[in-house]
Design an enzyme around this catalytic site. Sequence first.
Site, PDB file in Angstrom:
ATOM      1  N   PHE A  97       4.196  -7.695  -9.766  1.00 54.53           N
ATOM      2  CA  PHE A  97       6.110  -8.074  -9.219  1.00 54.53           C
ATOM      3  C   PHE A  97       5.926  -9.206 -10.183  1.00 54.53           C
ATOM      4  O   PHE A  97       5.839  -9.527 -11.515  1.00 54.53           O
ATOM      5  CB  PHE A  97       5.246  -9.441  -8.366  1.00 54.53           C
ATOM      6  CG  PHE A  97       5.121  -8.414  -6.616  1.00 54.53           C
ATOM      7  CD1 PHE A  97       5.904  -8.902  -5.853  1.00 54.53           C
ATOM      8  CD2 PHE A  97       4.233  -7.884  -6.271  1.00 54.53           C
ATOM      9  CE1 PHE A  97       5.863  -8.001  -4.712  1.00 54.53           C
ATOM     10  CE2 PHE A  97       4.003  -7.825  -5.129  1.00 54.53           C
ATOM     11  CZ  PHE A  97       4.737  -7.784  -4.663  1.00 54.53           C
ATOM     12  N   TRP A 120       7.312  -0.113  -8.375  1.00 57.29           N
ATOM     13  CA  TRP A 120       8.189  -0.283  -7.833  1.00 57.29           C
ATOM     14  C   TRP A 120       9.329  -0.021  -8.290  1.00 57.29           C
ATOM     15  O   TRP A 120      10.318   0.764  -8.682  1.00 57.29           O
ATOM     16  CB  TRP A 120       8.727  -2.418  -7.469  1.00 57.29           C
ATOM     17  CG  TRP A 120       9.775  -2.381  -6.653  1.00 57.29           C
ATOM     18  CD1 TRP A 120       9.692  -2.181  -4.923  1.00 57.29           C
ATOM     19  CD2 TRP A 120      10.610  -2.430  -6.845  1.00 57.29           C
ATOM     20  NE1 TRP A 120      11.008  -2.428  -4.573  1.00 57.29           N
ATOM     21  CE2 TRP A 120      11.756  -2.850  -5.603  1.00 57.29           C
ATOM     22  CE3 TRP A 120      11.722  -2.719  -8.447  1.00 57.29           C
ATOM     23  CZ2 TRP A 120      12.972  -3.393  -5.587  1.00 57.29           C
ATOM     24  CZ3 TRP A 120      12.183  -3.318  -9.019  1.00 57.29           C
ATOM     25  CH2 TRP A 120      13.426  -3.331  -6.957  1.00 57.29           C
ATOM     26  N   ALA A 122      -3.378  -0.348  12.739  1.00 57.09           N
ATOM     27  CA  ALA A 122      -4.581  -0.307  12.103  1.00 57.09           C
ATOM     28  C   ALA A 122      -4.977  -1.758  13.175  1.00 57.09           C
ATOM     29  O   ALA A 122      -6.662  -2.043  12.715  1.00 57.09           O
ATOM     30  CB  ALA A 122      -4.403  -0.799  10.163  1.00 57.09           C
ATOM     31  N   LYS A 161       0.816  -1.008  -0.105  1.00 56.85           N
ATOM     32  CA  LYS A 161       0.379  -0.175   0.551  1.00 56.85           C
ATOM     33  C   LYS A 161       0.950   1.004   0.323  1.00 56.85           C
ATOM     34  O   LYS A 161       0.392   2.018  -0.807  1.00 56.85           O
ATOM     35  CB  LYS A 161      -0.590   0.135   1.041  1.00 56.85           C
ATOM     36  CG  LYS A 161      -1.716  -0.461   1.104  1.00 56.85           C
ATOM     37  CD  LYS A 161      -2.865  -0.435   2.541  1.00 56.85           C
ATOM     38  CE  LYS A 161      -1.861  -0.829   3.552  1.00 56.85           C
ATOM     39  NZ  LYS A 161      -1.437  -2.180   3.479  1.00 56.85           N
ATOM     40  N   LYS A 221       8.885  -7.385   9.158  1.00 55.30           N
ATOM     41  CA  LYS A 221       8.461  -6.807   8.315  1.00 55.30           C
ATOM     42  C   LYS A 221       9.316  -5.221   7.458  1.00 55.30           C
ATOM     43  O   LYS A 221       9.216  -5.271   6.583  1.00 55.30           O
ATOM     44  CB  LYS A 221       7.038  -5.883   8.625  1.00 55.30           C
ATOM     45  CG  LYS A 221       5.928  -6.763   8.466  1.00 55.30           C
ATOM     46  CD  LYS A 221       4.468  -6.351   8.613  1.00 55.30           C
ATOM     47  CE  LYS A 221       3.950  -5.348   6.980  1.00 55.30           C
ATOM     48  NZ  LYS A 221       2.853  -4.931   7.137  1.00 55.30           N
ATOM     49  N   ARG A 225       1.744   7.624   7.176  1.00 51.81           N
ATOM     50  CA  ARG A 225       2.683   7.102   8.691  1.00 51.81           C
ATOM     51  C   ARG A 225       3.660   6.436   9.095  1.00 51.81           C
ATOM     52  O   ARG A 225       4.404   6.265   7.514  1.00 51.81           O
ATOM     53  CB  ARG A 225       1.612   5.371   9.195  1.00 51.81           C
ATOM     54  CG  ARG A 225       0.119   6.194   9.539  1.00 51.81           C
ATOM     55  CD  ARG A 225      -0.408   4.598  10.189  1.00 51.81           C
ATOM     56  NE  ARG A 225      -0.431   3.226   9.208  1.00 51.81           N
ATOM     57  CZ  ARG A 225      -0.968   2.322   8.907  1.00 51.81           C
ATOM     58  NH1 ARG A 225      -1.044   1.354   9.827  1.00 51.81           N
ATOM     59  NH2 ARG A 225      -0.278   1.476   7.957  1.00 51.81           N
ATOM     60  N   THR A 250       3.852   1.252  -0.847  1.00 56.26           N
ATOM     61  CA  THR A 250       4.748   2.020  -2.354  1.00 56.26           C
ATOM     62  C   THR A 250       3.391   2.304  -3.757  1.00 56.26           C
ATOM     63  O   THR A 250       4.040   3.101  -4.163  1.00 56.26           O
ATOM     64  CB  THR A 250       5.253   0.383  -2.731  1.00 56.26           C
ATOM     65  OG1 THR A 250       6.195  -0.147  -1.791  1.00 56.26           O
ATOM     66  CG2 THR A 250       5.934   0.464  -3.873  1.00 56.26           C
ATOM     67  N   PHE A 298      -3.399  -2.051   6.653  1.00 61.67           N
ATOM     68  CA  PHE A 298      -4.022  -3.396   6.408  1.00 61.67           C
ATOM     69  C   PHE A 298      -4.493  -3.701   5.142  1.00 61.67           C
ATOM     70  O   PHE A 298      -4.843  -2.959   4.755  1.00 61.67           O
ATOM     71  CB  PHE A 298      -3.566  -4.183   7.781  1.00 61.67           C
ATOM     72  CG  PHE A 298      -2.942  -4.447   8.586  1.00 61.67           C
ATOM     73  CD1 PHE A 298      -2.113  -5.082   7.988  1.00 61.67           C
ATOM     74  CD2 PHE A 298      -2.769  -3.942  10.206  1.00 61.67           C
ATOM     75  CE1 PHE A 298      -0.951  -5.461   9.356  1.00 61.67           C
ATOM     76  CE2 PHE A 298      -2.033  -4.674  10.223  1.00 61.67           C
ATOM     77  CZ  PHE A 298      -1.280  -4.760  10.331  1.00 61.67           C
TER      78      PHE A 298
END
Length: 555
Positions: A380, A408, A272, A69, A103, A92, A71, A300
């Site tokens: 991806f 990305w 979240a 999210k 993570k 955030r 990215t 999330f």
Amino acid sequence: MTDQQIAKDVSLKHISTIAEKFGIDPQEIEMYGKFKAKLPLKAIDRTKAEKSNLILVSAISPTPAGEGKTTMSIGLSEGLNRLGKKTTVVLREPSLGPVFGIKGGATGGGYSQVLPMEDINLHFTGDFAAIEKAHNLLAAIIDNNIQSKTNSLLLDPRTIGWKRVMDMNDRSLRHVIVGLGGTTSGVPRETGFDITAASEIMAILCLAKNLTDLKERLGNIFVGYTYDKKPIYAKDLKAEGAMAALLKDAIKPNLVQTIEGNPAIIHGGPFANIAQGTNSVIATLMGMTHSDYTVTEAGFGFDLGAEKFFDIKCQSAGLKPKAVVLTTTIRALKYHGGANLKSLTEPNVEALKKGLPNLEKHLENIAKFGMVPVIAINRFVSDTDEEIKAVKELAASKGTRVAVAEVWAKGGAGALELAQHVIDVVESKKSDFKPLYDWTMGVKEKIATIATEIYGAEYVDYTAKAKADLRKISDLGLEALPVCIAKTQKSLSDNPNLLGRPKDFIITVREIEIAVGAGFLIPITGDIMRMPGLPAHPSSEGIDINDEGEITGLF
């Protein structure tokens, strides 16, 4: 190339240049080195903000690694800027717990990052430290009052739910005994530590409209009861002034930049699955004041962060978003279709199709708020054309816009189709935001509405503890507060093992925490961890600093 290598190839602009581009006099900002700054609250103009187009980026139910999210939010903002829309991304702040845990950081990735990445992922401008200190000041004042013979409010230690916090994953601190060491060292009682992102003060900071509102909210923190059952709040301990003083700089949002040199505001970081999972109201209004488009994200899946964004943050701050971008990945759909985590990079159209009901449910949920969605397929390298085609076919059957976003790999250039879809949705004026429930509804009715409408539960069950909490809420006159349900992010249900789109399940509320300062109630479902632990091989093992002061291993 790694995220870190890509970031190091970028020539950062001095933050005064970014401020000027953002529309703020560089003399008005507070510098934190060359590439970070605090923004003055007086730079917010509500009239201008209401003319901005607020875009929420959410996601389907995630895999343990997340679906990108942040990215996607950054890449979308770059794409909108490339299409001539003055856009700011508002995010955030990362917590050190995940950074050193499993993570990693939260600054995007590849060619869709916010910079300086190392600074943002570590101490940044000290906001988390200030929140931690303000929280622990109240904890110290509480224990001091219990100990006092001349200034005691006669607090019953058994009723105190206020723990201490620290911004680190440390499971050994979940349950502790304080006050040992004799009569001069306090009164022994059981308590513990939460991670800083789970602090009510983090939630308060992110919902406060200004310093006055912040102080009032801090004073309203519910502490516990006296021995004769009188409720005690932080203001009864005269704690709110000192706590607000510690937060005098933390309340100001932070200005940094995207990898393509556009403004980015990063401020606050509530979890979240426990709190509201989105950046501060102040940061959002700051971005909206100075931008045609403001892109923000909620943590999330849509069932957690976005629901709370709409029902708590938007209602509290009077915000009206214009579109929702639903971040979707092929790997997550295969995961929800039963594929093993280790096989998600292998082509598996059959598993993906079995996982599509999870995406369908989130699309249905978006419509419940009167919002128009755009599906963003975060591509991806392992994704096949056949797998992407299956998602596009679902979108076509639902009449939903969809774009493959290669943010990305390509940054803003990889989000041009997505950005154009967002512009088209905004200009169509088809979104008509409406909250899911009215705050004046009964507590059980609000919980049931979210559980049945958003999660898809059959009904809600309450433990004896939760029923006692409902009576306490009624006695305190707090029934008109919204509910911020604490639930696993791994499933639409409260059982992390129920993937896809579970049906005929029961949501069980174990207890309901009271967060009067933040302005909501927290029904706890499932096994929610407020102080995570480190994995067997934490990310910290790969983080280092060389003799030149360059940090390596952050991602």
